[in-house]
Structure formats: C-alpha cells, structure tokens
Design an enzyme around this catalytic site. Sequence first.
Site, PDB file in Angstrom:
ATOM      1  N   LYS A   1      -7.021   6.943  10.199  1.00  0.00           N
ATOM      2  CA  LYS A   1      -8.474   6.982  10.333  1.00  0.00           C
ATOM      3  C   LYS A   1      -8.867   7.538  11.690  1.00  0.00           C
ATOM      4  O   LYS A   1      -8.237   7.239  12.698  1.00  0.00           O
ATOM      5  CB  LYS A   1      -9.057   5.575  10.177  1.00  0.00           C
ATOM      6  CG  LYS A   1      -9.076   5.117   8.749  1.00  0.00           C
ATOM      7  CD  LYS A   1      -9.928   3.896   8.561  1.00  0.00           C
ATOM      8  CE  LYS A   1      -9.786   3.422   7.133  1.00  0.00           C
ATOM      9  NZ  LYS A   1     -10.457   2.141   6.900  1.00  0.00           N
TER      10      LYS A   1
ATOM     11  N   VAL B   1     -11.198   3.497   2.185  1.00  0.00           N
ATOM     12  CA  VAL B   1     -10.744   4.323   1.057  1.00  0.00           C
ATOM     13  C   VAL B   1      -9.835   3.533   0.110  1.00  0.00           C
ATOM     14  O   VAL B   1      -9.214   2.547   0.517  1.00  0.00           O
ATOM     15  CB  VAL B   1      -9.987   5.588   1.556  1.00  0.00           C
ATOM     16  CG1 VAL B   1     -10.937   6.531   2.287  1.00  0.00           C
ATOM     17  CG2 VAL B   1      -8.806   5.219   2.434  1.00  0.00           C
TER      18      VAL B   1
ATOM     19  N   ASP C   1      -4.991   2.085  10.755  1.00  0.00           N
ATOM     20  CA  ASP C   1      -6.390   1.727  10.980  1.00  0.00           C
ATOM     21  C   ASP C   1      -6.503   1.140  12.395  1.00  0.00           C
ATOM     22  O   ASP C   1      -6.731   1.868  13.343  1.00  0.00           O
ATOM     23  CB  ASP C   1      -6.825   0.757   9.865  1.00  0.00           C
ATOM     24  CG  ASP C   1      -8.289   0.403   9.923  1.00  0.00           C
ATOM     25  OD1 ASP C   1      -9.008   0.964  10.756  1.00  0.00           O
ATOM     26  OD2 ASP C   1      -8.740  -0.444   9.121  1.00  0.00           O
TER      27      ASP C   1
ATOM     28  N   GLY D   1       0.777  -1.243   0.000  1.00  0.00           N
ATOM     29  CA  GLY D   1       0.000   0.000   0.000  1.00  0.00           C
ATOM     30  C   GLY D   1       0.801   1.282   0.000  1.00  0.00           C
ATOM     31  O   GLY D   1       0.339   2.319  -0.470  1.00  0.00           O
TER      32      GLY D   1
HETATM   33  P1  IMP Z   1      -4.094  -1.887  10.529  1.00  0.00           P
HETATM   34  O1  IMP Z   1      -3.130  -3.010  10.722  1.00  0.00           O
HETATM   35  O2  IMP Z   1      -5.499  -2.261  10.973  1.00  0.00           O
HETATM   36  O3  IMP Z   1      -3.659  -0.552  11.079  1.00  0.00           O
HETATM   37  O4  IMP Z   1      -4.345  -1.741   8.985  1.00  0.00           O
HETATM   38  C1  IMP Z   1      -3.402  -1.336   8.143  1.00  0.00           C
HETATM   39  C2  IMP Z   1      -3.532  -2.052   6.811  1.00  0.00           C
HETATM   40  O5  IMP Z   1      -4.888  -2.416   6.478  1.00  0.00           O
HETATM   41  C3  IMP Z   1      -3.100  -1.057   5.788  1.00  0.00           C
HETATM   42  O6  IMP Z   1      -1.702  -1.148   5.548  1.00  0.00           O
HETATM   43  C4  IMP Z   1      -3.963  -1.374   4.608  1.00  0.00           C
HETATM   44  O7  IMP Z   1      -3.326  -2.318   3.775  1.00  0.00           O
HETATM   45  C5  IMP Z   1      -5.227  -1.992   5.177  1.00  0.00           C
HETATM   46  N1  IMP Z   1      -6.326  -0.985   5.272  1.00  0.00           N
HETATM   47  C6  IMP Z   1      -6.864  -0.466   6.385  1.00  0.00           C
HETATM   48  N2  IMP Z   1      -7.834   0.422   6.104  1.00  0.00           N
HETATM   49  C7  IMP Z   1      -7.890   0.487   4.749  1.00  0.00           C
HETATM   50  C8  IMP Z   1      -8.707   1.248   3.826  1.00  0.00           C
HETATM   51  O8  IMP Z   1      -9.565   2.079   4.180  1.00  0.00           O
HETATM   52  N3  IMP Z   1      -8.469   1.012   2.515  1.00  0.00           N
HETATM   53  C9  IMP Z   1      -7.542   0.140   2.045  1.00  0.00           C
HETATM   54  N4  IMP Z   1      -6.767  -0.589   2.880  1.00  0.00           N
HETATM   55  C10 IMP Z   1      -6.939  -0.414   4.216  1.00  0.00           C
END
Ligand code: IMP
Length: 188
Positions: A140, A162, A112, A50
């Site tokens: 977020k 998103v 996230d 990403g």
């Molecule tokens: P976390 O581990 O929950 O903080 O999520 C991070 C990973 O989840 C990011 O590196 C993204 O690959 C994916 N992710 C989280 N939210 C989104 C979003 O709104 N769109 C696309 N990918 C997301």
Amino acid sequence: MRRDIERVLIDKRAIARRVGDLAAQITADLRRELPADEPVEVTLVPILTGSLIFVADLMRELPLKMQIHVMSVTSYPGRSTASRGASVEAGLTRLPESLAGLHVLVIDDILDSGRTLRLALETIQHRQPASVRTCVLLRKQRPEAMHTPVDYVAFDIPDEFVVGYGLDFHQRFRNLPFIGTLKHDLLP
Ligand code: IMP
Ligand code: MG
C-alpha cells in the site's frame, strides 16, 4: 459476491502476467546470488491465509528445487479494516526449529503497517537461516509500508482496503480471481 465490488484494481490477466515476471526475476536473482557450489534450493515460507493463492501461482513458476513451510500470523483488524497488531499463531507455525543452511523466501499477501512482515522475519531469524528474502503481492502506498524493507513487490496499490486473490474482508472474498475494492457501504 461480484456485486459487493466497487472497482477492479488488478484483473486476472494482469496478475498472471506479473506473477510470471516476478518469478523469472526471483529465479534469476537466486541463481546469481546463491553459492555456486550448491544446487539452488529455496525454502518458501508463506504467511497464511492471505498469501495462499499468490504462493500457489508463484511457486509453479519457480523452476527451482524447493521446500515449503507455512507460518500463520494473525493481525488484529478489530472492527475496522486497519490492522492494530500482529502475533504468530504458535500452533499453526510449521517452521522447523532450525533453518540453518536454508535460503528462505517469505511470502505475504499485502504490506500495510509492516507489523506482520516484521514479526515473521523475527521468528525466522531466530532459526538462523543462511539467507532471507521477502516478497509481497501488494504494497500500500502509505509511509509505514513504503519504509518497510522488502525485496519483491508484485504491485504497488493506493492506500485502500482491497479483497480478492487471497485477500479477505471478514474471511470472505478470498476466491475472487481479481483484486478489487469493496463498496463503501460494506466497510466500517
Ligand atoms: P500489516 O501487518 O499491517 O502489514 O498487515 C498485513 C496483514 O493485514 C495482511 O497480511 C492482511 O491479512 C491484512 N490486510 C492489510 N490490508 C489489507 C487489505 O487491504 N485487505 C485485506 N487484508 C488486509
Ligand atoms: Mg487478512
């Protein structure tokens, strides 16, 4: 592809402007904070996939000596868009065994739940770098993200799913030059 987008949250020009400003801030901070007796060198650790586009733009705005080592962390969105876990993909991590003496800047696309960043940091800390800073393109507006410590955030966004500028939905939409939300009928 464009017709799958509900709303553009951040357009191409706003992204470019903010990435430039953020790069200037990071450069100033590193020049001030790193030991004056060493030439300023930073080690970028982008988290794949990403952060690909963000890091490509950001690194060209950093007028510093640098090296780059990618790292791959998989989050498990399952069938929904909420992440349920994260793990480091061993085979895809190009981190040196030791990061001793290096000043690391970890770069991710979005904060996230915070699991991905936490796991990346643990993996990096084990390799004993001289210092670690963290940078995300998006954060977020949800408690888990807001309570995860991070040094640099390009944009705070509403707690919505998103895509674009590197972010995907089932591996699609990464190449959109803006950040936007998907039409509701596409989401689970
Ligand atoms: P976390 O581990 O929950 O903080 O999520 C991070 C990973 O989840 C990011 O590196 C993204 O690959 C994916 N992710 C989280 N939210 C989104 C979003 O709104 N769109 C696309 N990918 C997301
Ligand atoms: Mg993803």
